[in-house]
Design an enzyme around this catalytic site. Structure first.
Site, short mmCIF file in Angstrom:
data_model
loop_
_atom_site.label_atom_id
_atom_site.label_comp_id
_atom_site.label_asym_id
_atom_site.label_seq_id
_atom_site.Cartn_x
_atom_site.Cartn_y
_atom_site.Cartn_z
N ASN A 22 -24.32 -15.42 -29.74
CA ASN A 22 -24.53 -14.78 -28.43
C ASN A 22 -24.38 -13.28 -28.66
OD1 ASN A 22 -21.81 -13.76 -27.75
ND2 ASN A 22 -21.21 -15.91 -27.60
N ASN A 72 -16.50 -25.99 -23.13
CA ASN A 72 -17.71 -26.55 -23.73
C ASN A 72 -17.50 -27.93 -24.37
OD1 ASN A 72 -18.11 -23.21 -24.67
ND2 ASN A 72 -19.42 -24.19 -23.17
N ARG A 91 -22.00 -24.84 -33.69
CA ARG A 91 -20.99 -25.47 -32.84
C ARG A 91 -21.13 -26.99 -32.79
NH1 ARG A 91 -18.92 -22.81 -27.45
NH2 ARG A 91 -17.22 -24.19 -28.05
N ARG A 138 -28.49 -22.11 -23.18
CA ARG A 138 -27.80 -23.13 -23.96
C ARG A 138 -28.21 -24.53 -23.51
NH1 ARG A 138 -23.30 -21.23 -26.83
NH2 ARG A 138 -23.77 -19.13 -27.51
N HIS A 167 -23.82 -18.59 -20.59
CA HIS A 167 -23.31 -19.82 -19.98
C HIS A 167 -23.12 -19.53 -18.50
CE1 HIS A 167 -21.30 -21.59 -23.85
NE2 HIS A 167 -22.30 -22.38 -23.50
N ASP A 169 -20.74 -20.22 -16.57
CA ASP A 169 -19.39 -19.78 -16.20
C ASP A 169 -19.10 -18.32 -16.57
OD1 ASP A 169 -18.94 -19.92 -18.93
OD2 ASP A 169 -17.38 -21.45 -18.83
N CYS A 263 -13.56 -20.10 -20.06
CA CYS A 263 -14.08 -20.75 -21.28
C CYS A 263 -12.97 -21.44 -22.07
CB CYS A 263 -14.70 -19.72 -22.22
SG CYS A 263 -15.97 -18.72 -21.54
#
Ligand code: ARG
Length: 269
Positions: A22, A72, A91, A138, A167, A169, A263
């Site tokens: 990111n 996540n 990830r 994402r 994201h 959030d 997060c």
């Protein structure tokens, strides 16, 4: 009576910037590990002592620097959990650890097709009956009809058009009283209109660009408490004017990875 909240967290023992997925992440911008650990413990202390949240701690795993971002892990409602399917290979190795944790806790684990992308509560959040699903950066838009069926909730898809807010959030936070804290320019016109149609003007709490870039929207709301990153005084006043109790916590080590208060937690109920 204070609202009860259980949150999944993961200590930052192996938190680092090992890759760049990111625009916030730069490998050259190394994490000060001791400072990150201090900031994380301070956040936990505020969540437990000031907010009254119950914390469930996952075991950190070497080589998985972003496991600390438990938002996540997936999405949990009642006894049902849907683990994430990460867009980036970096990830993807986290998936089995999160899934194992859900199974170990006795959740009914429901899994999405391997080819689809869904990054959990980072991209799916909302009010008790209406949820919002962030997509394009994402998560895929096509996971939302499935999740809507599984959880019997309406999910309004919102396209994320600015990759700094990758994201949902990072740019939107539904509050317990029905207000929405958000940064409208992170959404396209359609998304902004969809939000405006559902939230009355007096309940729309618009965050400035300067504070959105300090992750003001990446806040944890439990009852009247709102835990947010330090450095967002306008947002704190906005929250206070609506009767909330803001708890600013310095989290700049986690901003190096593009993450902050929200997060670092996953709501379990
Ligand atoms: N470095 C992580 C990533 O890019 C940060 C994740 C932040 N999590 C969140 N829910 N916004 O995936």
């Amino acid at each position: 009576m204070a609202a009860m909240s259980r949150l999944l967290v993961c200590p930052p023992d192996y938190f680092k910037i090992e890759y760049e997925i990111n625009p916030w992440m730069r490998r050259s911008n190394a994490v000060d590990s001791e400072q990150a650990i201090r900031q994380w413990h301070h956040l936990m202390q505020v969540l437990e002592q000031d907010v009254g949240a119950v914390l469930e701690r996952m075991k950190p795993v070497p080589g998985l620097p972003d496991l600390v971002f438990t938002a996540n892990a997936g999405i949990v409602v009642g006894r049902k959990a849907v683990p994430s399917r990460f867009r980036y290979a970096e990830r993807r190795k986290e998936e089995t650890y999160f899934e194992e944790w859900f199974r170990g806790q006795g959740y009914e684990v429901v899994t999405l097709d391997p080819g689809s992308f869904f990054e959990g509560a980072g991209d799916l959040l909302g009010f008790p009956d209406t949820w919002f699903g962030g997509y394009r950066q994402r998560s895929d838009i096509r996971v939302f009809p499935t999740l809507s069926d599984w959880f019997h909730r309406e999910i309004i898809p919102l396209e994320l058009v600015d990759n700094r807010f990758y994201h949902l959030d990072t740019c939107l936070c539904p509050l317990s009283g029905g207000e929405l804290l958000y940064f409208p320019p992170a959404f396209d016109h359609y998304g902004q209109a969809a939000l405006a149609e559902r939230i009355t003007p007096s309940r729309r709490l618009v965050v400035s660009e300067a504070e959105a870039l300090r992750f003001a929207c990446n806040a944890v709301c439990v009852g009247k408490h709102v835990v947010l990153p330090a450095g967002c005084p306008e947002t704190e006043s906005l929250l206070a004017s609506c009767g909330y109790l803001p708890h600013p916590v310095p989290l700049d080590e986690f901003m190096k990875s593009g993450g902050s208060a929200k997060c670092l937690t996953l709501a379990l109920d």
